[in-house]
Structure formats: C-alpha cells, structure tokens
Design a protein around this motif. Structure first.
Motif, mmCIF file in Angstrom:
data_model
loop_
_atom_site.group_PDB
_atom_site.id
_atom_site.type_symbol
_atom_site.label_atom_id
_atom_site.label_comp_id
_atom_site.label_asym_id
_atom_site.label_seq_id
_atom_site.Cartn_x
_atom_site.Cartn_y
_atom_site.Cartn_z
ATOM 1 N N GLN A 182 47.372 -3.435 -17.911
ATOM 2 C CA GLN A 182 46.724 -2.564 -18.446
ATOM 3 C C GLN A 182 47.906 -1.976 -19.545
ATOM 4 O OE1 GLN A 182 44.879 0.738 -16.342
ATOM 5 N NE2 GLN A 182 45.511 2.124 -17.826
ATOM 6 N N VAL A 183 47.726 -2.022 -20.865
ATOM 7 C CA VAL A 183 48.341 -1.692 -21.927
ATOM 8 C C VAL A 183 47.763 -0.445 -22.659
ATOM 9 C CG1 VAL A 183 49.624 -2.429 -23.869
ATOM 10 C CG2 VAL A 183 49.290 -3.957 -22.026
ATOM 11 N N GLY A 184 48.584 0.785 -22.808
ATOM 12 C CA GLY A 184 48.011 1.643 -23.418
ATOM 13 C C GLY A 184 48.732 1.767 -24.833
ATOM 14 N N CYS A 185 47.945 2.100 -25.915
ATOM 15 C CA CYS A 185 48.636 2.170 -27.129
ATOM 16 C C CYS A 185 48.059 3.301 -27.871
ATOM 17 C CB CYS A 185 48.492 0.912 -28.014
ATOM 18 S SG CYS A 185 49.204 -0.462 -27.471
ATOM 19 N N ARG A 186 48.945 4.040 -28.558
ATOM 20 C CA ARG A 186 48.344 5.136 -29.393
ATOM 21 C C ARG A 186 49.001 5.080 -30.917
ATOM 22 N NH1 ARG A 186 50.442 11.289 -28.260
ATOM 23 N NH2 ARG A 186 52.528 10.225 -28.814
ATOM 24 N N ARG A 187 48.028 5.275 -31.730
ATOM 25 C CA ARG A 187 48.548 5.295 -33.069
ATOM 26 C C ARG A 187 48.695 6.671 -33.670
ATOM 27 N NH1 ARG A 187 44.472 1.797 -37.591
ATOM 28 N NH2 ARG A 187 43.538 4.228 -37.635
ATOM 29 N N SER A 188 49.343 6.922 -34.652
ATOM 30 C CA SER A 188 49.951 8.066 -34.978
ATOM 31 C C SER A 188 48.880 8.945 -35.640
ATOM 32 C CB SER A 188 51.068 8.103 -36.307
ATOM 33 O OG SER A 188 50.496 7.083 -37.351
ATOM 34 N N ASP A 189 47.689 8.616 -36.118
ATOM 35 C CA ASP A 189 46.567 9.208 -36.586
ATOM 36 C C ASP A 189 45.369 9.582 -35.220
ATOM 37 O OD1 ASP A 189 45.555 6.821 -35.897
ATOM 38 O OD2 ASP A 189 44.101 6.782 -37.495
ATOM 39 N N GLY A 190 46.071 9.350 -34.089
ATOM 40 C CA GLY A 190 45.219 9.737 -32.838
ATOM 41 C C GLY A 190 44.422 8.592 -32.341
ATOM 42 N N LEU A 191 44.126 7.394 -32.773
ATOM 43 C CA LEU A 191 43.652 6.203 -32.208
ATOM 44 C C LEU A 191 44.126 5.915 -31.133
ATOM 45 C CD1 LEU A 191 41.490 4.020 -32.438
ATOM 46 C CD2 LEU A 191 42.961 2.575 -33.787
ATOM 47 N N ARG A 192 43.393 5.625 -30.081
ATOM 48 C CA ARG A 192 44.110 5.220 -28.731
ATOM 49 C C ARG A 192 43.340 4.162 -28.274
ATOM 50 N NH1 ARG A 192 48.110 5.895 -24.717
ATOM 51 N NH2 ARG A 192 47.373 5.603 -22.677
ATOM 52 N N ALA A 193 44.068 3.105 -27.864
ATOM 53 C CA ALA A 193 43.528 1.809 -27.349
ATOM 54 C C ALA A 193 44.091 1.550 -26.012
ATOM 55 C CB ALA A 193 44.032 0.564 -28.376
ATOM 56 N N VAL A 194 43.243 1.287 -25.028
ATOM 57 C CA VAL A 194 43.810 0.602 -23.784
ATOM 58 C C VAL A 194 43.408 -0.859 -23.623
ATOM 59 C CG1 VAL A 194 43.515 1.109 -21.289
ATOM 60 C CG2 VAL A 194 43.676 2.952 -22.778
ATOM 61 N N SER A 195 44.284 -1.714 -23.640
ATOM 62 C CA SER A 195 43.743 -3.295 -23.641
ATOM 63 C C SER A 195 44.091 -3.905 -22.336
ATOM 64 C CB SER A 195 44.653 -3.591 -24.649
ATOM 65 O OG SER A 195 44.524 -3.342 -25.991
ATOM 66 N N TYR A 196 43.192 -4.506 -21.648
ATOM 67 C CA TYR A 196 43.463 -5.291 -20.290
ATOM 68 C C TYR A 196 43.745 -6.718 -20.671
ATOM 69 C CZ TYR A 196 41.601 -0.860 -18.413
ATOM 70 O OH TYR A 196 41.717 0.457 -18.063
ATOM 71 N N TYR A 197 44.859 -7.171 -20.565
ATOM 72 C CA TYR A 197 45.366 -8.325 -20.933
ATOM 73 C C TYR A 197 45.327 -9.441 -19.820
ATOM 74 C CZ TYR A 197 48.076 -12.307 -22.488
ATOM 75 O OH TYR A 197 48.675 -13.687 -22.521
ATOM 76 N N ALA A 198 44.867 -10.419 -19.594
ATOM 77 C CA ALA A 198 44.822 -11.544 -18.524
ATOM 78 C C ALA A 198 45.424 -12.700 -18.827
ATOM 79 C CB ALA A 198 43.199 -11.790 -18.305
ATOM 80 N N PRO A 199 46.340 -12.838 -18.135
ATOM 81 C CA PRO A 199 47.427 -14.044 -18.567
ATOM 82 C C PRO A 199 46.673 -15.484 -18.140
ATOM 83 C CG PRO A 199 48.844 -12.490 -17.401
ATOM 84 C CD PRO A 199 47.184 -11.833 -17.291
ATOM 85 N N GLN A 200 45.859 -15.356 -17.303
ATOM 86 C CA GLN A 200 44.912 -16.539 -17.206
ATOM 87 C C GLN A 200 44.024 -16.769 -18.483
ATOM 88 O OE1 GLN A 200 42.232 -16.043 -13.757
ATOM 89 N NE2 GLN A 200 41.101 -17.952 -14.360
ATOM 90 N N VAL A 201 43.548 -16.017 -19.024
ATOM 91 C CA VAL A 201 42.830 -16.246 -20.194
ATOM 92 C C VAL A 201 43.603 -16.349 -21.557
ATOM 93 C CG1 VAL A 201 41.141 -15.211 -21.722
ATOM 94 C CG2 VAL A 201 41.071 -15.134 -19.209
#
Length: 250
Positions: A182-201
C-alpha cells in the motif's frame, strides 16, 4: 490502477488515475517544459486506513518489466491497457481500448511521460526523481517533481509528489486475491493517491484517488494477461528493514 491512472488510465499523473486524475492533470496541449528544482519536503499526511487485511511481512519487490502484449483491464470505467512496445531505455508504449495512448517508465507508481486522449489532447511531462520507491519494502519512501507542458502561459506547471509505503495488505479485487504494498502519494496541489501494488501482477491492482472536499475515486483491476513470464519478482538483494513498523509517507 491503470497505467497513468498511476491505474491504467492513470494516464493519470500516476499511471492510470481516472477521471479525477484527468481533470487534475490535463491542463492543455503539451509544450516544451524544463525541469524545476525540487522544493523542500512537506509535512507527511497521516497514513490512510488499510483496505483488506494487513500483512506482517512481504518480500521486497523489484521494478517490474513489461513485454509487448501484456494487458491490464480496469473498472470505473471498463478499460483495457495493452503494451505496444518497450524501447531499450525501458520506456513503455501503451494503448487503451477507449482510444487513448501513453508512454511510461517501467515504474507503475510514476506519472506517464506522455498521454494522448482519444480527442487529440496531449500532455507531456518531465520527471525529476529525487529518491526512488523501488525496491518496495516496509519503510520505503520517495519524492519527485513533475513539470507539465501547457498550451498557454505560464506554459509549464510543476508539482511535487511525496510517497511512502504505508503497509502491506492482502487485498481482493475482481481480478483475484493479491498480497500488495500500500503506497500513499500526495501531490503539492492536494491530490492524494493510494495505490496497491501486487508484485505477482507487476502492476497496481487498486488505486484510490481524492482531492480535498471531493469523494474518493476507486479503480480496480478486473483481469490481466502476461505475454511472457510474470513481470515482477522479489528482490533478494534488498534486506528487510530492522523495524517491523512501516514508516509514514514522506
């Protein structure tokens, strides 16, 4: 999770983001952009509540590799992203079943380098990566800036991204059950992205996007096809961190 969609459509600034990402990112026709200096770090946002079942450990994951013919299908809306070409520098050319095209690096957590909509609008980015997230493991974090080309003054616009591994999660999506980072990213304009990366895929299987005071937009993987061997595997050379608790995104 699509490419740029950070999910496929991320097209998104983070490969495959979706409608919200398109609104936030497609500011105009691409023009020449120059790299902007990396601004000072911002305060870390609180880690989001995990989706699925938290995992105690997960092997470190190296960068995936893609082959011509690999495809990833997402919902909201239904869309298939297929790899058309991979060059010697590892840049990947993608085509959407809805008519869009994009170019990315082999890092599925970074924004697209170039994105073209079915209607002909194009967006170009220059990325300046300060620290890399891969290999993914508990406590990993990364920061980068994106300079976006615009058709009108000021002609370029820069954003800063701060990302970090919030934890490891066992997750169910329409494409199946996967152990994910589970990787959380925040952009300086307020955009928030939470990505779930699966190594298997070798790709993001779920991505949650949000802007302040707006509902969260969720996109999930519904199917995928590998043209060759699985694109992602554990990275044995990367030791696990001493602390069992994952760090907050930086």
């Amino acid at each position: 999770m699509k490419p740029g969609s950070a999910l496929g459509r991320h097209g998104t600034g983070v490969n495959g983001l979706g409608k919200l990402a398109a609104v936030a990112a497609l500011a105009g026709v691409a023009a020449c952009a120059s790299e902007a200096p990396l601004p000072p770090p911002e305060a870390s946002p609180p880690a989001p509540t995990p989706v699925g079942t938290p995992l105690a450990t997960l092997d470190p994951a190296s960068l995936p590799s893609y082959q011509v013919g690999d495809s990833f299908t997402f919902d909201n809306p239904p869309e298939v992203w297929t790899v058309l070409a991979v060059d010697e520098r590892g840049r990947v050319e993608w085509r959407s079943s809805l008519g869009a095209r994009r170019t990315t690096t082999n890092d599925p957590l970074l924004p697209s380098l170039h994105h073209a909509t079915p209607g002909g609008q194009e967006l170009a980015r220059i990325l300046h990566q300060n620290t890399a997230l891969f290999p993914l493991q508990a406590g990993a974090d990364g920061r980068f800036t994106e300079a976006v080309g615009l058709a009108t003054p000021p002609y370029t616009q820069s954003f800063t991204w701060s990302c970090g591994v919030d934890g490891m999660v066992a997750l169910d999506v329409p494409a199946g059950h996967f152990d994910t980072y589970q990787v959380g990213c925040r952009r300086s304009d307020g955009l928030r992205a939470v990505s779930y990366y699966a190594p298997q895929v070798g790709y993001v299987v779920r991505r949650d996007l949000s802007m302040p005071d707006q509902p969260v937009e969720v996109r999930r993987l519904t199917a995928f096809t590998h043209a060759g061997p699985a694109p992602a595997s554990p990275s044995p050379a990367s030791p696990s961190p001493a602390s069992p608790s994952p760090a907050s995104p930086s």
